[in-house]
Every structure is written in C-alpha cells, then in structure tokens.
Design a protein around this motif. Structure first.
Motif, mmCIF file in Angstrom:
data_model
loop_
_atom_site.group_PDB
_atom_site.id
_atom_site.type_symbol
_atom_site.label_atom_id
_atom_site.label_comp_id
_atom_site.label_asym_id
_atom_site.label_seq_id
_atom_site.Cartn_x
_atom_site.Cartn_y
_atom_site.Cartn_z
ATOM 1 N N ILE A 7 0.865 -1.188 0.112
ATOM 2 C CA ILE A 7 -0.042 0.087 -0.125
ATOM 3 C C ILE A 7 0.896 1.260 -0.027
ATOM 4 O O ILE A 7 1.728 1.284 0.776
ATOM 5 N N GLY A 11 4.997 4.982 -4.141
ATOM 6 C CA GLY A 11 5.802 6.221 -3.454
ATOM 7 C C GLY A 11 7.431 6.188 -3.436
ATOM 8 O O GLY A 11 7.805 5.177 -3.936
ATOM 9 N N GLY A 14 7.933 2.846 -1.208
ATOM 10 C CA GLY A 14 7.186 1.857 -1.694
ATOM 11 C C GLY A 14 7.456 1.320 -3.302
ATOM 12 O O GLY A 14 7.737 0.075 -3.291
ATOM 13 N N PRO A 33 -3.825 4.993 -4.860
ATOM 14 C CA PRO A 33 -4.946 5.519 -5.457
ATOM 15 C C PRO A 33 -5.004 5.724 -7.291
ATOM 16 O O PRO A 33 -5.750 5.517 -7.893
ATOM 17 N N ASN A 38 -7.578 2.672 -2.763
ATOM 18 C CA ASN A 38 -7.323 3.822 -1.716
ATOM 19 C C ASN A 38 -7.914 3.277 -0.276
ATOM 20 O O ASN A 38 -8.890 2.778 -0.063
ATOM 21 N N ALA A 39 -7.062 3.379 0.526
ATOM 22 C CA ALA A 39 -6.959 3.092 1.877
ATOM 23 C C ALA A 39 -7.919 3.672 2.683
ATOM 24 O O ALA A 39 -8.395 3.225 3.759
ATOM 25 N N VAL A 40 -7.985 4.800 2.500
ATOM 26 C CA VAL A 40 -8.862 5.847 3.157
ATOM 27 C C VAL A 40 -10.027 5.725 2.780
ATOM 28 O O VAL A 40 -11.259 5.364 3.721
ATOM 29 N N SER A 59 2.312 4.018 2.882
ATOM 30 C CA SER A 59 1.602 4.986 2.289
ATOM 31 C C SER A 59 1.955 6.391 3.150
ATOM 32 O O SER A 59 2.513 6.311 4.077
ATOM 33 N N PRO A 62 -1.240 12.941 1.991
ATOM 34 C CA PRO A 62 -1.092 14.105 1.095
ATOM 35 C C PRO A 62 -0.996 15.518 2.081
ATOM 36 O O PRO A 62 -0.559 16.318 1.588
ATOM 37 N N PHE A 73 -4.158 8.381 8.937
ATOM 38 C CA PHE A 73 -3.400 7.341 9.286
ATOM 39 C C PHE A 73 -4.536 6.381 9.958
ATOM 40 O O PHE A 73 -4.393 5.242 9.997
ATOM 41 N N LEU A 95 5.698 1.046 8.174
ATOM 42 C CA LEU A 95 6.865 1.760 8.233
ATOM 43 C C LEU A 95 6.579 3.114 8.832
ATOM 44 O O LEU A 95 5.457 3.785 8.807
ATOM 45 N N THR A 96 7.141 3.491 10.144
ATOM 46 C CA THR A 96 6.897 4.594 10.721
ATOM 47 C C THR A 96 8.273 5.618 11.156
ATOM 48 O O THR A 96 9.297 5.079 10.536
ATOM 49 N N TYR A 108 2.470 15.248 13.569
ATOM 50 C CA TYR A 108 2.433 13.859 12.525
ATOM 51 C C TYR A 108 3.027 12.465 13.225
ATOM 52 O O TYR A 108 2.593 11.431 12.699
ATOM 53 N N THR A 132 14.528 6.758 10.872
ATOM 54 C CA THR A 132 15.182 7.926 11.114
ATOM 55 C C THR A 132 14.403 8.740 9.684
ATOM 56 O O THR A 132 14.180 8.231 8.814
ATOM 57 N N PHE A 134 14.923 10.377 6.228
ATOM 58 C CA PHE A 134 15.605 10.061 4.965
ATOM 59 C C PHE A 134 16.454 11.009 4.579
ATOM 60 O O PHE A 134 15.731 12.361 4.637
ATOM 61 N N PHE A 137 14.493 13.701 2.386
ATOM 62 C CA PHE A 137 13.664 14.588 3.011
ATOM 63 C C PHE A 137 14.264 15.982 3.368
ATOM 64 O O PHE A 137 13.518 16.958 3.676
HETATM 65 N N1 LIG Z 1 10.302 11.307 5.129
HETATM 66 C C1 LIG Z 1 10.876 10.774 6.325
HETATM 67 O O1 LIG Z 1 12.004 11.337 6.400
HETATM 68 C C2 LIG Z 1 10.307 9.563 6.952
HETATM 69 C C3 LIG Z 1 10.853 9.131 8.032
HETATM 70 C C4 LIG Z 1 10.580 8.003 8.608
HETATM 71 C C5 LIG Z 1 9.323 7.263 8.183
HETATM 72 N N2 LIG Z 1 8.636 7.817 7.129
HETATM 73 C C6 LIG Z 1 7.322 7.141 6.798
HETATM 74 O O2 LIG Z 1 7.704 6.565 5.363
HETATM 75 C C7 LIG Z 1 6.431 6.349 4.896
HETATM 76 C C8 LIG Z 1 6.455 6.280 3.280
HETATM 77 O O3 LIG Z 1 6.906 7.663 2.958
HETATM 78 P P1 LIG Z 1 7.334 8.133 1.390
HETATM 79 O O4 LIG Z 1 7.944 9.252 1.338
HETATM 80 O O5 LIG Z 1 7.743 6.748 0.704
HETATM 81 O O6 LIG Z 1 5.863 8.628 0.821
HETATM 82 P P2 LIG Z 1 5.505 9.248 -0.428
HETATM 83 O O7 LIG Z 1 6.780 9.065 -1.572
HETATM 84 O O8 LIG Z 1 4.780 10.360 -0.416
HETATM 85 O O9 LIG Z 1 4.305 8.041 -1.028
HETATM 86 C C9 LIG Z 1 3.185 8.195 -0.623
HETATM 87 C C10 LIG Z 1 2.443 7.009 -0.992
HETATM 88 O O10 LIG Z 1 1.060 6.831 -0.319
HETATM 89 C C11 LIG Z 1 0.141 6.585 -1.407
HETATM 90 N N3 LIG Z 1 -1.135 7.115 -0.750
HETATM 91 C C12 LIG Z 1 -1.280 8.179 -0.674
HETATM 92 N N4 LIG Z 1 -2.902 8.286 -0.290
HETATM 93 C C13 LIG Z 1 -3.328 7.183 -0.295
HETATM 94 C C14 LIG Z 1 -4.646 6.428 0.070
HETATM 95 N N5 LIG Z 1 -5.542 6.972 0.364
HETATM 96 N N6 LIG Z 1 -4.494 5.052 -0.325
HETATM 97 C C15 LIG Z 1 -3.438 4.131 -0.591
HETATM 98 N N7 LIG Z 1 -2.433 4.623 -0.628
HETATM 99 C C16 LIG Z 1 -2.202 6.202 -0.535
HETATM 100 C C17 LIG Z 1 0.461 7.307 -2.710
HETATM 101 O O11 LIG Z 1 -0.210 6.828 -3.835
HETATM 102 P P3 LIG Z 1 -0.199 7.703 -5.218
HETATM 103 O O12 LIG Z 1 1.031 7.471 -5.967
HETATM 104 O O13 LIG Z 1 -1.407 6.827 -5.742
HETATM 105 O O14 LIG Z 1 -0.504 8.911 -4.960
HETATM 106 C C18 LIG Z 1 2.116 6.971 -2.811
HETATM 107 O O15 LIG Z 1 2.324 5.821 -3.033
HETATM 108 C C19 LIG Z 1 5.298 7.268 5.319
HETATM 109 O O16 LIG Z 1 4.459 6.298 6.302
HETATM 110 C C20 LIG Z 1 6.226 7.749 6.419
HETATM 111 O O17 LIG Z 1 5.609 8.059 7.657
HETATM 112 C C21 LIG Z 1 9.137 8.836 6.477
#
Ligand SMILES: NC(=O)c1ccc[n+]([C@@H]2O[C@H](COP(=O)([O-])OP(=O)(O)OC[C@H]3O[C@@H](n4cnc5c(N)ncnc54)[C@H](OP(=O)(O)O)[C@@H]3O)[C@@H](O)[C@H]2O)c1
Length: 251
Positions: A7, A11, A14, A33, A38-40, A59, A62, A73, A95-96, A108, A132, A134, A137
């Motif tokens: 799911i 991304g 993912g 989506p 769509n998980a929501v 996931s 947005p 979430f 993943l958290t 968040y 931690t 990325f 980010f």
């Molecule tokens: N950023 C950081 O430093 C960091 C650190 C630790 C953990 N994390 C965690 O890592 C995880 C992944 O982050 P990422 O950066 O890989 O995310 P991302 O690139 O923003 O990708 C988000 C994904 O979620 C999907 N999505 C959005 N709305 C959805 C819905 N309603 N149902 C199902 N899927 C949905 C999107 O699908 P579409 O492409 O179809 O829109 C996309 O595949 C998050 O849970 C975050 O908490 C992030």
C-alpha cells in the motif's frame, strides 16, 4: 514465494520495496489511489488483498495538517486491518518514524503513534519498522523551516538513505512477523541543522541555515535526542557524502 501487497507502492519507499521484493522472487503488487486502491475510502481494498499473504503499508498522507494527518493514518489503518482480517492476511508490515513513542509535540508523530497502536491491537501478526529521517527529506524539511533563511534546531539525528529503508522494509516483509517494533538508522549522528546545511550547500542552494535551538521542527520544539534511535537500532551503511552526489535533494 509470497504474495505481498504494498500500500503506497508507487511512493518513494514503496516503489523501491516492490522492486526489491520482485527481485527476490516474490509477487509484489503496488497498490495506491493511482491504481484504484484507496486505503482511506476503502475503494479497491478487498479486491487488492484477495489471496495476499502480507500487506506492507508505506502510504503517506497528502496533507501534514494535524487533523488531516490523524484522519489519514487512523482511517486507512482501520480499513486495512478490516480488509486483512477478511482476506486472512498473515502479516502486516508498517513503516513509521523513530521517536513516535517519546514525549514530543509533533502532530505528524502523534498520528503515526495512533497508527501503530491500531496495528498492535489488531490481532493480526505485525512488524513495525521505525526509520530515522530520510536523506531524501532534506528539501522538505528546508521548505517548512523558512524562506531565505532556514532556521533549524541542532537536535541530534541519524538520517538514512531511502534505499536502505526499502531494504529493511522488504526484508521484514519477506520474513516472519516480529510482533514487535524495530528501529533502523543511517551510520552518522548529526544535527538536524547540519543535515540540511550540508544538503543545501551541496546543491548550491543560496539559503543559509541558522542554528536555533528554539526553532520548531514540524511545529514543535525539539529536545536534543527526540529523533535519535535507541540501543539495538539496526544501522545501515550509506553515508550522506556517498548519497549526495547521486541524489541532489528534492525541493
Ligand atoms: N520522510 C521521512 O524522513 C520519513 C522517516 C521515517 C518514516 N517515514 C514514513 O515513510 C512512509 C512512506 O513515505 P514516502 O516518502 O515513501 O511517501 P511518498 O513518496 O509520499 O508516497 C506516498 C504513497 O502513499 C500513497 N497514498 C496516498 N494516499 C493514499 C491512500 N488514500 N490510499 C493508499 N495509498 C495512498 C501514494 O499513492 P499515489 O502515488 O497513488 O498518490 C504513494 O504511493 C510514510 O508512512 C512515512 O511516515 C518517512
């Protein structure tokens, strides 16, 4: 070979998880989506999970606005758990973020903690991976921390490459449920200010990064170790200096 539904499989993390699982001979399916899942809203979930052995949830919301991210979430995880029960899924991997279990005021993180609680209480075998921040980010942190001048606290952290995060998540998904939380991190400890300063400097970004212990990080004042992993963390190898030349930060 397992059938593993990812799911958020389109991304940043993912798409890498799907590729790694596929390379290792698993049937990995990206669901989001964009592919009608769509998980929501629950749209397409039952069909996507039919016959799945494992569900990986990477996931992301947005919107990072406090109420929206909590709604995202909790609703998506509730829907996933219900659909997994129906489909007889035997392992939920999520993943958290490192630090969601510490006292802090980041909305968040509160939403991620609520997600984790639903998973732990679901009765479905699970593994929760706390990563931690990325390297990818860096641009996002800078964008929310000022315009010409980026103000950030020197809170310590141990950032990690998305590629390493995906390796950890894929390996966890291919293994037996841990029914526990694990932490993963990169190899170097640095301040949040230093991470962004090095990232912006590398790509010739003119913004200056000012070290300010009172500057908020996603709306909250940080303690020195809120973002740090604890003893027992699994450390991955990629350093910032190895990562930067191949991956100029996204803005
Ligand atoms: N950023 C950081 O430093 C960091 C650190 C630790 C953990 N994390 C965690 O890592 C995880 C992944 O982050 P990422 O950066 O890989 O995310 P991302 O690139 O923003 O990708 C988000 C994904 O979620 C999907 N999505 C959005 N709305 C959805 C819905 N309603 N149902 C199902 N899927 C949905 C999107 O699908 P579409 O492409 O179809 O829109 C996309 O595949 C998050 O849970 C975050 O908490 C992030």
């Amino acid at each position: 070979m397992a059938r593993i539904v990812v799911i958020g499989g389109t991304g940043l993390i993912g798409s890498k998880v799907v590729a790694k699982l596929t390379d290792h001979g698993h049937e990995a399916i990206a669901a989001s989506p964009n592919s009608g899942v769509n998980a929501v809203t629950g749209e397409g979930l039952a069909e996507a999970l039919r016959g799945a052995d494992v569900v990986v949830d990477v996931s992301n919301s947005p919107s990072f606005e406090p109420a929206a991210v909590m709604e995202f979430f909790t609703t998506s995880t509730g829907n996933l758990i219900a659909a997994e029960r129906e489909a007889g899924v035997g392992h939920h991997v999520a993943l958290t973020v490192v630090g969601t279990d510490r006292p802090q005021e980041i909305a968040y993180f509160h939403a991620k903690a609520a997600q984790e609680k639903l998973i732990r209480e679901s009765g479905i075998p699970y593994s929760i991976v706390h990563a931690t921040q990325f390297f990818e980010f860096i641009g996002g942190i800078a964008a929310t921390s000022g315009d010409d001048e980026v103000r950030l606290p020197p809170a310590l952290m141990q950032p990690i490459a998305a590629e390493d995060v995906a390796t950890a998540v894929a390996r966890t998904a291919a293994g037996s449920p841990l029914n526990a939380d694990i932490e993963i991190a990169g190899p170097e400890v640095m301040g949040l200010d230093e991470l962004v300063r090095r990232g912006l400097a590398f790509r010739g970004d003119a913004r200056t990064v000012v070290t300010d212990p009172d500057a908020p990080y996603f709306g909250a004042r940080m303690q020195e170790r809120t973002l740090m992993p604890v003893d027992g963390v699994e450390v991955f190898a990629t350093t910032l200096d190895e990562w930067l030349p191949a991956n100029p930060p996204r803005s």
